[in-house]
Scaffold this motif. Structure first.
Motif, PDB file in Angstrom:
ATOM      1  N   SER A  64      33.498   0.259  71.972  1.00 53.83           N
ATOM      2  CA  SER A  64      33.740   0.555  73.387  1.00 53.83           C
ATOM      3  C   SER A  64      35.064   1.255  73.621  1.00 53.83           C
ATOM      4  N   ILE A  65      35.805   1.541  72.546  1.00 52.56           N
ATOM      5  CA  ILE A  65      37.120   2.178  72.655  1.00 52.56           C
ATOM      6  C   ILE A  65      36.975   3.690  72.480  1.00 52.56           C
ATOM      7  N   ALA A  66      37.583   4.449  73.380  1.00 46.72           N
ATOM      8  CA  ALA A  66      37.579   5.916  73.303  1.00 46.72           C
ATOM      9  C   ALA A  66      38.929   6.414  72.799  1.00 46.72           C
ATOM     10  N   ALA A  67      38.915   7.596  72.184  1.00 50.30           N
ATOM     11  CA  ALA A  67      40.153   8.163  71.627  1.00 50.30           C
ATOM     12  C   ALA A  67      41.232   8.296  72.694  1.00 50.30           C
ATOM     13  N   GLY A  68      40.839   8.608  73.921  1.00 50.23           N
ATOM     14  CA  GLY A  68      41.812   8.791  74.993  1.00 50.23           C
ATOM     15  C   GLY A  68      42.468   7.516  75.466  1.00 50.23           C
ATOM     16  N   ASP A  69      41.976   6.348  74.988  1.00 46.86           N
ATOM     17  CA  ASP A  69      42.572   5.070  75.370  1.00 46.86           C
ATOM     18  C   ASP A  69      43.831   4.763  74.576  1.00 46.86           C
ATOM     19  N   LEU A  70      44.023   5.441  73.433  1.00 45.67           N
ATOM     20  CA  LEU A  70      45.089   5.102  72.492  1.00 45.67           C
ATOM     21  C   LEU A  70      46.394   5.799  72.849  1.00 45.67           C
ATOM     22  N   VAL A  71      47.479   5.035  72.887  1.00 51.65           N
ATOM     23  CA  VAL A  71      48.798   5.596  73.187  1.00 51.65           C
ATOM     24  C   VAL A  71      49.751   5.224  72.058  1.00 51.65           C
ATOM     25  N   PRO A  72      50.156   6.188  71.209  1.00 48.15           N
ATOM     26  CA  PRO A  72      51.119   5.882  70.140  1.00 48.15           C
ATOM     27  C   PRO A  72      52.407   5.299  70.717  1.00 48.15           C
ATOM     28  N   THR A  73      52.899   4.258  70.060  1.00 47.70           N
ATOM     29  CA  THR A  73      54.038   3.495  70.570  1.00 47.70           C
ATOM     30  C   THR A  73      54.997   3.209  69.426  1.00 47.70           C
ATOM     31  N   ASP A  74      56.278   3.479  69.621  1.00 51.53           N
ATOM     32  CA  ASP A  74      57.267   3.210  68.574  1.00 51.53           C
ATOM     33  C   ASP A  74      57.507   1.703  68.449  1.00 51.53           C
ATOM     34  N   LEU A  75      57.557   1.218  67.212  1.00 47.99           N
ATOM     35  CA  LEU A  75      57.920  -0.163  66.922  1.00 47.99           C
ATOM     36  C   LEU A  75      59.184  -0.109  66.079  1.00 47.99           C
ATOM     37  N   VAL A  76      60.306  -0.496  66.663  1.00 48.41           N
ATOM     38  CA  VAL A  76      61.611  -0.299  66.037  1.00 48.41           C
ATOM     39  C   VAL A  76      62.011  -1.536  65.245  1.00 48.41           C
ATOM     40  N   TYR A  77      62.202  -1.353  63.939  1.00 48.85           N
ATOM     41  CA  TYR A  77      62.774  -2.369  63.059  1.00 48.85           C
ATOM     42  C   TYR A  77      64.244  -2.032  62.843  1.00 48.85           C
ATOM     43  N   ARG A  78      64.954  -2.908  62.176  1.00 48.69           N
ATOM     44  CA  ARG A  78      66.371  -2.637  61.905  1.00 48.69           C
ATOM     45  C   ARG A  78      66.545  -1.467  60.941  1.00 48.69           C
ATOM     46  N   ASP A  79      65.572  -1.270  60.043  1.00 45.12           N
ATOM     47  CA  ASP A  79      65.744  -0.249  59.010  1.00 45.12           C
ATOM     48  C   ASP A  79      64.772   0.917  59.112  1.00 45.12           C
ATOM     49  N   LYS A  80      63.879   0.891  60.105  1.00 50.72           N
ATOM     50  CA  LYS A  80      62.901   1.978  60.226  1.00 50.72           C
ATOM     51  C   LYS A  80      62.215   1.876  61.587  1.00 50.72           C
ATOM     52  N   THR A  81      61.412   2.888  61.893  1.00 49.75           N
ATOM     53  CA  THR A  81      60.597   2.872  63.100  1.00 49.75           C
ATOM     54  C   THR A  81      59.137   3.041  62.713  1.00 49.75           C
TER      55      THR A  81
END
Length: 289
Positions: free
Chosen positions: A195-212
Protein backbone atom coordinates in the motif's frame (compact mmCIF):
# COMPACT_ATOMS: atom_id res chain seq x y z
CA UNK A 1 8.31 -21.51 6.74
CA UNK A 2 5.15 -21.30 8.78
CA UNK A 3 4.84 -21.34 12.53
CA UNK A 4 2.10 -22.77 14.68
CA UNK A 5 0.40 -20.00 16.61
CA UNK A 6 -1.15 -20.73 20.00
CA UNK A 7 -4.86 -20.28 20.59
CA UNK A 8 -5.52 -16.63 21.43
CA UNK A 9 -7.83 -15.19 24.08
CA UNK A 10 -10.72 -12.98 22.95
CA UNK A 11 -8.88 -9.84 24.10
CA UNK A 12 -6.32 -10.44 21.36
CA UNK A 13 -8.94 -10.73 18.64
CA UNK A 14 -10.14 -7.11 18.59
CA UNK A 15 -10.80 -6.60 14.85
CA UNK A 16 -9.29 -3.10 14.67
CA UNK A 17 -8.58 0.10 16.57
CA UNK A 18 -8.64 3.76 15.56
CA UNK A 19 -5.50 5.67 16.50
CA UNK A 20 -3.40 8.68 15.55
CA UNK A 21 -0.11 8.17 13.69
CA UNK A 22 2.51 10.87 13.17
CA UNK A 23 3.33 11.35 9.50
CA UNK A 24 5.55 14.07 8.05
CA UNK A 25 3.76 17.18 6.78
CA UNK A 26 3.98 17.82 3.01
CA UNK A 27 6.39 20.48 1.86
CA UNK A 28 8.81 19.92 4.72
CA UNK A 29 12.47 20.51 3.87
CA UNK A 30 14.71 17.49 4.28
CA UNK A 31 14.23 16.37 7.91
CA UNK A 32 17.13 15.76 10.28
CA UNK A 33 17.07 13.49 13.35
CA UNK A 34 19.88 13.27 15.94
CA UNK A 35 20.92 10.10 17.78
CA UNK A 36 22.68 12.16 20.48
CA UNK A 37 21.99 15.49 22.14
CA UNK A 38 22.38 18.07 19.35
CA UNK A 39 24.18 21.41 19.61
CA UNK A 40 22.46 24.11 21.62
CA UNK A 41 19.55 25.62 19.72
CA UNK A 42 19.26 22.65 17.36
CA UNK A 43 16.13 20.46 17.72
CA UNK A 44 16.40 16.70 18.20
CA UNK A 45 14.19 16.28 15.14
CA UNK A 46 13.24 18.72 12.42
CA UNK A 47 10.22 18.54 10.16
CA UNK A 48 6.59 19.30 10.91
CA UNK A 49 4.47 16.35 12.01
CA UNK A 50 1.13 15.62 10.34
CA UNK A 51 -0.93 13.50 12.77
CA UNK A 52 -3.59 11.39 11.04
CA UNK A 53 -6.27 9.17 12.54
CA UNK A 54 -6.21 5.78 10.85
CA UNK A 55 -7.66 2.31 11.21
CA UNK A 56 -5.14 -0.27 12.43
CA UNK A 57 -6.31 -3.85 11.88
CA UNK A 58 -5.50 -6.84 14.05
CA UNK A 59 -3.13 -8.94 11.93
CA UNK A 60 -3.23 -12.06 14.12
CA UNK A 61 -6.07 -13.79 12.20
CA UNK A 62 -4.29 -13.12 8.90
CA UNK A 63 -1.02 -14.45 10.29
CA UNK A 64 -2.76 -17.59 11.53
CA UNK A 65 -4.20 -18.10 8.04
CA UNK A 66 -0.75 -17.75 6.46
CA UNK A 67 -1.71 -14.52 4.71
CA UNK A 68 1.08 -12.35 6.19
CA UNK A 69 4.70 -12.76 5.10
CA UNK A 70 7.90 -10.77 5.07
CA UNK A 71 8.19 -10.70 1.28
CA UNK A 72 4.49 -10.03 0.65
CA UNK A 73 3.67 -7.47 3.32
CA UNK A 74 7.07 -6.35 4.60
CA UNK A 75 6.52 -7.85 8.06
CA UNK A 76 5.84 -11.22 9.64
CA UNK A 77 4.99 -12.64 13.05
CA UNK A 78 7.03 -15.62 14.21
CA UNK A 79 6.90 -17.86 17.26
CA UNK A 80 10.27 -18.10 19.00
CA UNK A 81 11.38 -18.27 22.62
CA UNK A 82 14.82 -16.84 23.36
CA UNK A 83 17.29 -18.57 25.66
CA UNK A 84 18.03 -15.14 27.15
CA UNK A 85 15.89 -13.99 30.07
CA UNK A 86 17.97 -11.02 31.26
CA UNK A 87 18.32 -8.47 28.47
CA UNK A 88 20.00 -5.99 30.77
CA UNK A 89 23.14 -8.13 30.50
CA UNK A 90 25.02 -6.87 27.45
CA UNK A 91 27.28 -9.94 27.40
CA UNK A 92 24.27 -12.26 27.10
CA UNK A 93 22.94 -10.25 24.20
CA UNK A 94 26.24 -10.49 22.34
CA UNK A 95 27.22 -14.04 23.25
CA UNK A 96 23.79 -15.72 23.25
CA UNK A 97 21.06 -13.57 21.70
CA UNK A 98 22.91 -12.39 18.61
CA UNK A 99 24.04 -15.91 17.52
CA UNK A 100 20.54 -17.18 18.32
CA UNK A 101 19.04 -14.41 16.15
CA UNK A 102 21.45 -15.10 13.29
CA UNK A 103 20.37 -18.75 13.21
CA UNK A 104 16.70 -17.76 13.40
CA UNK A 105 17.02 -15.29 10.52
CA UNK A 106 18.79 -17.84 8.33
CA UNK A 107 16.10 -20.39 9.07
CA UNK A 108 13.19 -18.01 8.45
CA UNK A 109 14.51 -16.43 5.24
CA UNK A 110 16.84 -18.95 3.61
CA UNK A 111 19.71 -16.43 3.66
CA UNK A 112 23.16 -18.01 3.55
CA UNK A 113 24.83 -15.30 5.63
CA UNK A 114 23.53 -12.99 8.35
CA UNK A 115 25.48 -10.03 9.80
CA UNK A 116 23.87 -8.30 12.79
CA UNK A 117 25.18 -4.74 12.92
CA UNK A 118 23.32 -3.21 15.86
CA UNK A 119 20.72 -3.72 18.56
CA UNK A 120 18.53 -1.32 20.51
CA UNK A 121 16.72 -1.73 23.82
CA UNK A 122 13.59 0.38 24.32
CA UNK A 123 11.55 1.19 27.42
CA UNK A 124 8.58 3.56 27.33
CA UNK A 125 8.99 4.47 31.02
CA UNK A 126 12.75 4.69 31.44
CA UNK A 127 14.09 5.05 27.92
CA UNK A 128 15.37 8.33 26.53
CA UNK A 129 16.51 9.56 23.14
CA UNK A 130 19.50 10.97 24.99
CA UNK A 131 20.56 7.46 26.02
CA UNK A 132 22.61 5.19 23.78
CA UNK A 133 21.78 2.10 25.86
CA UNK A 134 18.04 2.44 26.58
CA UNK A 135 15.89 4.41 24.17
CA UNK A 136 12.23 5.37 24.10
CA UNK A 137 9.81 4.04 21.44
CA UNK A 138 9.71 6.04 18.21
CA UNK A 139 6.32 7.65 17.58
CA UNK A 140 6.87 8.79 14.00
CA UNK A 141 6.10 6.80 10.86
CA UNK A 142 9.48 5.76 9.48
CA UNK A 143 11.67 3.09 7.93
CA UNK A 144 15.19 2.48 9.22
CA UNK A 145 17.02 2.60 5.88
CA UNK A 146 16.60 4.01 2.36
CA UNK A 147 17.45 2.77 -1.12
CA UNK A 148 20.66 4.81 -0.78
CA UNK A 149 21.71 3.87 2.75
CA UNK A 150 20.93 0.16 2.41
CA UNK A 151 23.93 -0.61 0.15
CA UNK A 152 26.11 1.63 2.32
CA UNK A 153 25.51 -0.73 5.22
CA UNK A 154 27.10 -3.57 3.28
CA UNK A 155 30.24 -1.50 2.69
CA UNK A 156 30.26 -0.45 6.35
CA UNK A 157 30.26 -4.00 7.71
CA UNK A 158 32.10 -6.15 5.14
CA UNK A 159 35.59 -5.82 3.74
CA UNK A 160 35.79 -4.16 0.33
CA UNK A 161 36.25 -7.36 -1.69
CA UNK A 162 33.35 -9.23 -0.08
CA UNK A 163 31.14 -6.15 -0.15
CA UNK A 164 31.63 -5.77 -3.90
CA UNK A 165 30.79 -9.44 -4.44
CA UNK A 166 27.74 -9.41 -2.15
CA UNK A 167 26.36 -6.21 -3.70
CA UNK A 168 26.09 -7.96 -7.05
CA UNK A 169 23.52 -10.41 -5.66
CA UNK A 170 20.39 -10.18 -3.54
CA UNK A 171 20.74 -8.81 -0.03
CA UNK A 172 18.31 -7.33 2.48
CA UNK A 173 18.19 -5.62 5.84
CA UNK A 174 15.72 -7.01 8.37
CA UNK A 175 14.76 -5.81 11.83
CA UNK A 176 14.08 -8.60 14.35
CA UNK A 177 11.78 -6.97 16.95
CA UNK A 178 10.94 -8.73 20.21
CA UNK A 179 8.93 -7.61 23.27
CA UNK A 180 10.56 -8.28 26.63
CA UNK A 181 7.18 -8.44 28.37
CA UNK A 182 3.62 -8.62 27.09
CA UNK A 183 2.95 -5.42 25.11
CA UNK A 184 0.10 -3.62 26.84
CA UNK A 185 0.89 -0.09 25.67
CA UNK A 186 2.55 1.54 22.66
CA UNK A 187 2.36 -1.46 20.31
CA UNK A 188 3.97 -1.32 16.89
CA UNK A 189 1.85 -0.31 13.87
CA UNK A 190 3.02 -1.89 10.61
CA UNK A 191 2.14 -0.70 7.12
CA UNK A 192 1.46 -3.25 4.37
CA UNK A 193 4.28 -2.69 1.88
CA UNK A 194 1.87 -3.16 -1.04
CA UNK A 195 0.00 0.00 0.00
CA UNK A 196 3.08 2.26 0.00
CA UNK A 197 3.77 4.48 -3.04
CA UNK A 198 7.17 5.85 -4.05
CA UNK A 199 5.91 9.40 -3.50
CA UNK A 200 5.25 8.64 0.18
CA UNK A 201 8.98 8.29 0.97
CA UNK A 202 10.95 11.27 2.28
CA UNK A 203 14.74 10.78 2.74
CA UNK A 204 15.73 11.94 6.21
CA UNK A 205 19.19 12.50 7.70
CA UNK A 206 20.02 10.45 10.81
CA UNK A 207 23.00 12.10 12.49
CA UNK A 208 25.44 10.00 14.52
CA UNK A 209 28.52 11.36 16.25
CA UNK A 210 30.80 9.98 13.54
CA UNK A 211 28.62 9.91 10.42
CA UNK A 212 25.25 10.76 8.90
CA UNK A 213 22.92 7.95 7.88
CA UNK A 214 19.64 8.10 6.02
CA UNK A 215 16.15 6.85 6.88
CA UNK A 216 12.71 7.38 5.37
CA UNK A 217 9.98 9.55 6.85
CA UNK A 218 6.53 9.12 5.29
CA UNK A 219 3.83 11.38 3.93
CA UNK A 220 0.25 10.43 4.73
CA UNK A 221 -1.55 8.38 2.09
CA UNK A 222 -5.18 7.19 2.48
CA UNK A 223 -4.19 4.00 0.64
CA UNK A 224 -1.92 2.90 3.50
CA UNK A 225 -3.14 -0.27 5.17
CA UNK A 226 -2.06 -0.47 8.81
CA UNK A 227 -1.85 -3.56 11.04
CA UNK A 228 -0.73 -4.54 14.54
CA UNK A 229 -0.42 -7.64 16.69
CA UNK A 230 -2.24 -7.09 20.02
CA UNK A 231 -0.50 -8.15 23.21
CA UNK A 232 2.68 -9.48 21.69
CA UNK A 233 4.50 -11.85 24.05
CA UNK A 234 8.22 -12.46 24.68
CA UNK A 235 7.92 -15.85 22.94
CA UNK A 236 6.88 -14.02 19.77
CA UNK A 237 8.86 -11.73 17.49
CA UNK A 238 8.34 -9.60 14.41
CA UNK A 239 10.42 -9.52 11.25
CA UNK A 240 10.38 -6.10 9.54
CA UNK A 241 11.69 -5.61 6.01
CA UNK A 242 13.92 -2.54 6.09
CA UNK A 243 15.58 -2.88 2.68
CA UNK A 244 15.66 -5.42 -0.14
CA UNK A 245 17.74 -5.15 -3.30
CA UNK A 246 15.43 -7.54 -5.15
CA UNK A 247 13.09 -5.80 -7.61
CA UNK A 248 10.68 -8.59 -8.50
CA UNK A 249 7.52 -7.40 -6.78
CA UNK A 250 8.50 -8.53 -3.27
CA UNK A 251 8.29 -6.01 -0.45
CA UNK A 252 11.39 -3.84 -0.45
CA UNK A 253 10.60 -1.98 2.78
CA UNK A 254 7.76 -1.12 5.13
CA UNK A 255 6.78 1.68 7.50
CA UNK A 256 6.29 1.33 11.23
CA UNK A 257 5.73 3.38 14.38
CA UNK A 258 4.73 3.02 18.00
CA UNK A 259 1.20 4.25 18.65
CA UNK A 260 -1.13 4.95 21.57
CA UNK A 261 -3.52 2.00 21.67
CA UNK A 262 -6.96 3.27 22.80
CA UNK A 263 -7.66 -0.11 24.44
CA UNK A 264 -4.62 0.14 26.74
CA UNK A 265 -5.39 0.64 30.41
CA UNK A 266 -4.14 3.90 31.99
CA UNK A 267 -1.89 1.94 34.36
CA UNK A 268 -0.64 -0.54 31.73
CA UNK A 269 2.99 -1.61 32.23
CA UNK A 270 5.68 0.11 30.19
CA UNK A 271 6.50 -1.29 26.79
CA UNK A 272 9.92 -2.95 26.79
CA UNK A 273 11.50 -4.35 23.63
CA UNK A 274 14.71 -5.18 21.82
CA UNK A 275 15.38 -4.90 18.09
CA UNK A 276 18.27 -6.24 16.06
CA UNK A 277 19.10 -5.00 12.58
CA UNK A 278 20.80 -7.46 10.29
CA UNK A 279 22.19 -7.75 6.79
CA UNK A 280 20.97 -10.87 4.98
CA UNK A 281 22.75 -12.30 1.96
CA UNK A 282 21.56 -14.94 -0.49
CA UNK A 283 23.57 -16.97 -3.01
CA UNK A 284 23.58 -15.85 -6.63
CA UNK A 285 21.19 -18.58 -7.76
CA UNK A 286 18.32 -16.95 -5.82
CA UNK A 287 18.59 -13.66 -7.76
CA UNK A 288 15.83 -12.64 -10.09
CA UNK A 289 17.43 -9.47 -11.40
Amino acid sequence: MSTVMAALPCAERTPAVEAELNYLAPGTTRPVNYTFEPPAGTPWSSGTLDPRRVTIRNARPLAEAGEISLDRNGFQLISHRSAVSDFTDESLIRLVYRPEAEALLRDMTGAEKVVIFDHTLRDSANGSRASSTLREPVRRVHNDQTFVSGPRRVRDHLDAEEAQRRLSHRFAIVNLWRPLSVVEQLPLALCDARSIAAGDLVPTDLVYRDKTGETYSFLANPQHRWFYFPRLRPDEALLLKIYDSLENGAARLTAHTAFDDPTSLPDAPARRSIELRALLFWPAKTDAH
